[in-house]
Scaffold this motif. Structure first.
Motif, short mmCIF file in Angstrom:
data_model
loop_
_atom_site.label_atom_id
_atom_site.label_comp_id
_atom_site.label_asym_id
_atom_site.label_seq_id
_atom_site.Cartn_x
_atom_site.Cartn_y
_atom_site.Cartn_z
N LYS A 309 0.82 -1.22 0.00
CA LYS A 309 0.00 0.00 0.00
C LYS A 309 0.85 1.26 0.00
O LYS A 309 0.46 2.28 -0.57
CB LYS A 309 -0.92 0.00 1.21
N ALA A 310 2.03 1.19 0.62
CA ALA A 310 2.87 2.38 0.75
C ALA A 310 3.74 2.63 -0.47
O ALA A 310 4.22 3.74 -0.66
CB ALA A 310 3.76 2.24 1.98
N LYS A 450 3.19 7.64 2.21
CA LYS A 450 3.42 6.86 1.00
C LYS A 450 4.54 7.42 0.13
O LYS A 450 4.82 8.62 0.15
CB LYS A 450 2.14 6.79 0.16
N ALA A 451 5.16 6.55 -0.64
CA ALA A 451 6.13 6.98 -1.64
C ALA A 451 5.42 7.72 -2.76
O ALA A 451 4.22 7.53 -2.99
CB ALA A 451 6.87 5.76 -2.20
N ASN A 452 6.14 8.60 -3.44
CA ASN A 452 5.57 9.33 -4.57
C ASN A 452 6.67 9.61 -5.59
O ASN A 452 7.79 9.12 -5.47
CB ASN A 452 4.87 10.61 -4.11
N SER A 453 6.36 10.43 -6.59
CA SER A 453 7.31 10.69 -7.66
C SER A 453 8.54 11.45 -7.19
O SER A 453 9.59 11.41 -7.82
CB SER A 453 6.62 11.49 -8.79
N GLN A 454 8.42 12.16 -6.07
CA GLN A 454 9.55 12.93 -5.55
C GLN A 454 10.33 12.17 -4.48
O GLN A 454 11.44 12.55 -4.15
CB GLN A 454 9.04 14.26 -4.98
N VAL A 457 10.86 6.13 -1.59
CA VAL A 457 10.73 5.22 -0.45
C VAL A 457 9.70 5.77 0.55
O VAL A 457 9.74 6.96 0.88
CB VAL A 457 12.09 5.06 0.27
N PRO A 458 8.77 4.93 1.02
CA PRO A 458 7.81 5.41 2.02
C PRO A 458 8.50 5.69 3.35
O PRO A 458 9.56 5.15 3.65
CB PRO A 458 6.81 4.24 2.14
N LEU A 459 7.88 6.54 4.16
CA LEU A 459 8.37 6.85 5.50
C LEU A 459 7.38 6.31 6.52
O LEU A 459 6.16 6.45 6.35
CB LEU A 459 8.54 8.36 5.68
N ILE A 460 7.90 5.68 7.58
CA ILE A 460 7.04 5.03 8.57
C ILE A 460 7.41 5.52 9.96
O ILE A 460 8.60 5.57 10.32
CB ILE A 460 7.18 3.50 8.50
#
Length: 480
Positions: A309-310, A450-454, A457-460
């Protein structure tokens, strides 16, 4: 000058001659080359700019002449210059004129036409006390928006808007978050041009990129200060950004940029920008600290479900950007803490600036290293904060989540001590504290950005970590 009458924009009308207008340039475009209709095979040029002499009166003007002359005039005058204009032709604006679509919205029903052979436009400087007052009044107009101060929309409104084939223009009130270096780009037709990306923020989003292509605007942006400069952008073009896979805006020929507007809304945004979280990790930490009751998070997920999901999904990313709430989620994971370094070489306690949250290293001797921060610049004195900054790995039968952030008050709750108290523990006590959590079955509640184009890697962020009830784990733990 004998016989020359000084007039204002509000006094302009067709047939006025032998008049002089003094105003400030609030917008300008790059000169365009046009093939001459009178002399086929030769080129002329036109430079368009916008003048203002009161808070209510502004008008578009076009200067025509040879390519060399127009380029010389345009390169010598810039946004913010006070100019003297003489011997102009005043025409009525045509509402159905295609040129109107590419020029700034103005209040005057007329437009000014200047020519190389008949008109003059030159820089104006104050020469006495009276001129200085008039000059300063004109310069102050650069801080008054050309649209109603409350007409703007938010960045969140843009990201939530639907894609459209129609050309739409909107107004924005934003603060500068970051000014990137100028880049040189070669176009498809072989031309070398410059561009610059400026990241802006408001109360709804802290990381919104805007591309600058106009040479004068690129130069102008070199003076913008992160967290200090506020911009009112009138008539930026709303368009889909293929690179970022989201709706975005671009500065265009219709745009008028008002730096540091003298409005209540701008002052509120400027105050917010001083300490607003800009880095994605800072945004996540702020959201995590705002959770008052982590036990209310009841949605159970496995590690593999969190990763799926992330992770960035280009197919679904258009919908991701339309709803800002979809950029993050929280869940409950039944897992083990498999990596937690409290007694080794990893950083556990840090000193941060209380304004911008920048880490204060020992080399800075308690000073904020961020010169864009009011504390770092010396404008504000604030006591630094001592806080936890820990990385944790959570694992279950489906995989692992390394680098989870355990920060601030949430870390104090999980560890059961304050940062100052932790610093006074012996190495043996730190080891004992680590093994209270390590490899124990726990109910971990996390918030995920969540990860995105910029950011690939997701942050948790780990919000809480409590011993797990075996019967609850058996009943609710996902199989995959």
């Amino acid at each position: 000058m004998a016989g020359v009458r000084k007039i204002s924009i509000s006094e302009l009308g067709p047939g006025i001659g032998n008049a002089m207008l003094i105003a400030v340039i609030i917008a300008k475009q790059t000169p365009r080359k046009i093939t001459s209709k009178k002399n086929p095979g030769t080129e002329r040029a036109v430079w368009s700019f916008t003048l203002r002499d009161t808070p209510y009166d502004f008008i578009n003007a076009s200067y025509w002449g040879s390519v060399e002359n127009v380029n010389s005039i345009a390169s010598g005058l810039h946004i913010g210059d006070v100019v003297e204009v003489m011997n102009v032709k005043v025409n009525m604006r045509q509402g159905n004129d295609s040129e109107e679509r590419f020029q700034p919205c103005v209040t005057s029903p007329f437009q000014l036409i200047l020519s190389e052979n008949q008109s003059t436009v030159q820089l104006q400087r104050p020469v006495d006390e009276f001129d200085a007052d008039m000059y300063n009044n004109l310069i102050h107009l650069l801080h008054i928006p050309t649209k109603a101060p409350s007409s703007f929309i938010t960045i969140a409104d843009i990201l939530a808007s639907e894609t459209s084939t129609r050309t739409e223009f909107v107004d924005l009130l934003v603060a500068v978050a970051r000014v990137s270096p100028v880049k040189n780009i070669k176009t498809k037709d072989g031309r070398d041009i410059e561009c610059r990306e400026v990241t802006v923020l408001d109360q709804t989003n802290s990381n919104f990129p805007i591309q600058l292509w106009e040479p004068d605007v690129i130069v102008q942006s070199g003076h913008w200060k992160p967290r200090h400069t506020v911009l009112f952008l009138a008539d930026v073009r709303l368009a889909w950004n293929n690179f970022h896979r989201s709706m975005g805006v671009s500065i265009c020929s219709r745009t008028i940029i008002t730096e540091n507007p003298d409005t209540t809304e701008a002052n509120v945004l400027r105050e917010y920008a001083f300490s607003a979280p800009i880095a994605p990790s800072a945004v996540l930490d702020q959201m995590a600290n705002s959770i008052s009751d982590a036990s209310a998070i009841r949605v159970v997920m496995s590690v593999q479900q969190v990763i799926k999901k992330a992770s960035r999904n280009m197919v679904a990313e258009e919908n991701f950007h339309r709803n800002s709430e979809d950029s993050q989620f929280s869940c409950l994971i039944y897992c083990f803490v498999t990596d937690l370094d409290l007694d080794g070489v990893s950083r556990v306690v840090v000193t941060r600036c209380s304004k911008c949250q920048a880490t204060m290293e020992d080399t800075f001797q308690g000073m904020c290293p961020n010169i864009d921060c009011p504390v770092g610049s010396g404008a504000v004195i604030a006591k630094p904060e001592i806080t936890f900054d820990i990385r944790v790995t959570l694992s279950d039968h489906t995989g692992s989540l390394p680098g989870c952030r355990l920060m601030d008050k949430n870390a104090e709750k999980v560890l059961g001590c304050t940062p100052t108290g932790f610093q006074h523990l012996t190495p043996e006590e730190k080891t004992s504290l680590k093994w209270n959590l390590l490899l124990e079955r726990c109910a971990a509640r996390v918030m995920v950005l969540k990860a995105n184009s910029q950011r690939q890697v997701p942050l948790i962020s780990l919000l809480s970590c409590d011993p797990a009830d075996p019967s609850e784990v058996a009943a609710r733990c996902p199989r995959c």
